[in-house]
Structure formats: C-alpha cells, structure tokens
Design a protein around this motif. Structure first.
Motif, PDB file in Angstrom:
ATOM      1  N   THR A  96      -5.605   7.739  -0.388  1.00  0.00           N
ATOM      2  CA  THR A  96      -6.784   7.938  -1.236  1.00  0.00           C
ATOM      3  C   THR A  96      -7.753   6.759  -1.143  1.00  0.00           C
ATOM      4  N   GLY A  97      -7.328   5.677  -0.466  1.00  0.00           N
ATOM      5  CA  GLY A  97      -8.161   4.483  -0.370  1.00  0.00           C
ATOM      6  C   GLY A  97      -7.900   3.466  -1.464  1.00  0.00           C
ATOM      7  N   ARG A  98      -6.854   3.679  -2.252  1.00  0.00           N
ATOM      8  CA  ARG A  98      -6.501   2.710  -3.296  1.00  0.00           C
ATOM      9  C   ARG A  98      -5.654   1.590  -2.702  1.00  0.00           C
ATOM     10  N   VAL A  99      -5.918   0.386  -3.147  1.00  0.00           N
ATOM     11  CA  VAL A  99      -5.138  -0.777  -2.724  1.00  0.00           C
ATOM     12  C   VAL A  99      -3.761  -0.693  -3.376  1.00  0.00           C
ATOM     13  N   THR A 100      -2.720  -0.727  -2.552  1.00  0.00           N
ATOM     14  CA  THR A 100      -1.350  -0.637  -3.057  1.00  0.00           C
ATOM     15  C   THR A 100      -0.622  -1.982  -3.017  1.00  0.00           C
ATOM     16  N   ARG A 101      -1.091  -2.867  -2.149  1.00  0.00           N
ATOM     17  CA  ARG A 101      -0.445  -4.176  -2.008  1.00  0.00           C
ATOM     18  C   ARG A 101      -1.418  -5.118  -1.305  1.00  0.00           C
ATOM     19  N   ILE A 102      -1.320  -6.406  -1.633  1.00  0.00           N
ATOM     20  CA  ILE A 102      -2.130  -7.428  -0.966  1.00  0.00           C
ATOM     21  C   ILE A 102      -1.209  -8.562  -0.548  1.00  0.00           C
ATOM     22  N   ALA A 103      -1.242  -8.899   0.725  1.00  0.00           N
ATOM     23  CA  ALA A 103      -0.521 -10.071   1.233  1.00  0.00           C
ATOM     24  C   ALA A 103      -1.587 -11.144   1.437  1.00  0.00           C
ATOM     25  N   GLU A 104      -1.538 -12.177   0.619  1.00  0.00           N
ATOM     26  CA  GLU A 104      -2.571 -13.207   0.641  1.00  0.00           C
ATOM     27  C   GLU A 104      -2.209 -14.347   1.584  1.00  0.00           C
ATOM     28  N   ASN A 105      -3.237 -14.839   2.275  1.00  0.00           N
ATOM     29  CA  ASN A 105      -3.123 -16.034   3.109  1.00  0.00           C
ATOM     30  C   ASN A 105      -1.924 -16.003   4.055  1.00  0.00           C
ATOM     31  N   ALA A 106      -1.814 -14.916   4.798  1.00  0.00           N
ATOM     32  CA  ALA A 106      -0.741 -14.847   5.794  1.00  0.00           C
ATOM     33  C   ALA A 106      -0.882 -16.039   6.744  1.00  0.00           C
ATOM     34  N   LYS A 107       0.224 -16.696   6.981  1.00  0.00           N
ATOM     35  CA  LYS A 107       0.238 -17.953   7.729  1.00  0.00           C
ATOM     36  C   LYS A 107       0.063 -17.720   9.232  1.00  0.00           C
ATOM     37  N   PRO A 108      -0.917 -18.397   9.826  1.00  0.00           N
ATOM     38  CA  PRO A 108      -1.137 -18.259  11.271  1.00  0.00           C
ATOM     39  C   PRO A 108       0.135 -18.544  12.078  1.00  0.00           C
ATOM     40  N   LEU A 109       0.329 -17.761  13.119  1.00  0.00           N
ATOM     41  CA  LEU A 109       1.411 -17.900  14.097  1.00  0.00           C
ATOM     42  C   LEU A 109       2.808 -17.600  13.545  1.00  0.00           C
ATOM     43  N   ASP A 110       2.906 -17.176  12.302  1.00  0.00           N
ATOM     44  CA  ASP A 110       4.194 -16.896  11.680  1.00  0.00           C
ATOM     45  C   ASP A 110       4.683 -15.508  12.121  1.00  0.00           C
ATOM     46  N   GLU A 111       5.931 -15.438  12.553  1.00  0.00           N
ATOM     47  CA  GLU A 111       6.498 -14.171  13.003  1.00  0.00           C
ATOM     48  C   GLU A 111       7.341 -13.488  11.933  1.00  0.00           C
ATOM     49  N   THR A 112       7.303 -14.007  10.707  1.00  0.00           N
ATOM     50  CA  THR A 112       8.014 -13.373   9.606  1.00  0.00           C
ATOM     51  C   THR A 112       7.311 -12.067   9.255  1.00  0.00           C
ATOM     52  N   PRO A 113       8.033 -10.942   9.212  1.00  0.00           N
ATOM     53  CA  PRO A 113       7.383  -9.670   8.886  1.00  0.00           C
ATOM     54  C   PRO A 113       6.785  -9.675   7.474  1.00  0.00           C
TER      55      PRO A 113
END
Length: 159
Positions: A96-113
């Motif tokens: 529907t276009g509603r925000v369900t989750r926000i991942a803030e400031n994902a760390k550059p080069l990090d391979e953690t899912p």
C-alpha cells in the motif's frame, strides 16, 4: 561527529522544504506523515541486475536523491552494505506504500544482513540520517506510480 550532525540537519532541511509534487513521476517519490512531506528524485531498481548493484561503489548522493527498489510481489527483504561506501537509511514499504520498517544509518561496507521484514514490496534508500532528520516514521506513506492505485494508501492522482 558534530560535522556529521550538522550535515544531517542541513540535508533534512533541504529535503523537507521541497513539497510533494501534484503529479507522480517514475523518477520521484513523495513521502508524507504527521511530520510533514518530502520529495526525493530516485533511480528505480526494478530488475535483478539493478537490485543486486544498488548503490554500491557510490561515494556520494545528493540530499534530495535516493534509490527505489521495486519488486514484482511482496516478499521477505534482507539487504546488506557490501561495497556500499555511504551510510544509508533503508525505508521498507508494503504493497500500500506504508512504511513498515526503517533501518537507520546502515554502516558502509558491512555484510551483516539488514532484515526488512515480511511483505515488503519496495525499499527506498536515502542518505543515512535523513529519515530521522525529517521525522519519517513507521506508518508514513510513500507515493509512486509503481503502487497499485486501487490499494495505495496515497495513490497517484488520476491522469
């Protein structure tokens, strides 16, 4: 750290002062919520090759820019930051276009899912810190012509 906070505040001000457009465009998104409205120019990643590359190897991105990942059907979304050089906010959206989750400031080069949860149809990536700076929250609504206007929380105007 202070320079980064000042930059985020400036970026948020730049994006928040642009009002949502009256029409929908494939290369732009509008967001709205109790916090106000924002408009971002976007590159659309709607095939496997574009989605795999995403924003990898980019050294910068304009404050009012982003990338919109569009999938054919809702699914469980998981992202990582391998080869991504700039911090990003990942805004996960349902059908529907509603925000369900926000991942803030994902760390550059990090391979953690980074888990976006189930039933994700689209993901908007913007500069890290922008979502918080603008006040974007879960429940905010995003408008783009790729959403089915019959069920969209904020449909594009009829042409």
């Amino acid at each position: 750290m202070i320079k980064r906070r000042v930059l985020i505040a400036i970026l948020a001000l730049c994006a928040s002062t642009v009002q949502a457009s009256e029409t929908c465009s494939p290369d732009a998104v509008d967001l709205r919520g109790d916090w106000g409205q924002a408009h971002f120019s976007v590159e659309v990643a709607d095939d496997a090759q574009e989605q795999q590359k995403g924003l990898m190897f980019r050294e910068k991105m304009s404050a009012s820019a982003g990338m919109l990942f569009v999938y054919k059907r809702p699914h469980r979304a998981r992202f990582w930051m391998k080869n991504t050089l700039i911090p990003l906010d990942m805004i996960f959206l349902d059908k529907t276009g509603r925000v369900t989750r926000i991942a803030e400031n994902a760390k550059p080069l990090d391979e953690t899912p980074i888990d976006g949860g189930d039933n994700v149809l689209m993901i908007l990536e913007i500069n890290g810190g922008m979502a918080r700076g603008l006040g974007i929250t879960v429940g905010s609504e995003l408008r783009h012509p790729a959403f089915d206007s019959a069920i969209a929380a904020w449909p594009c105007p009829a042409e």
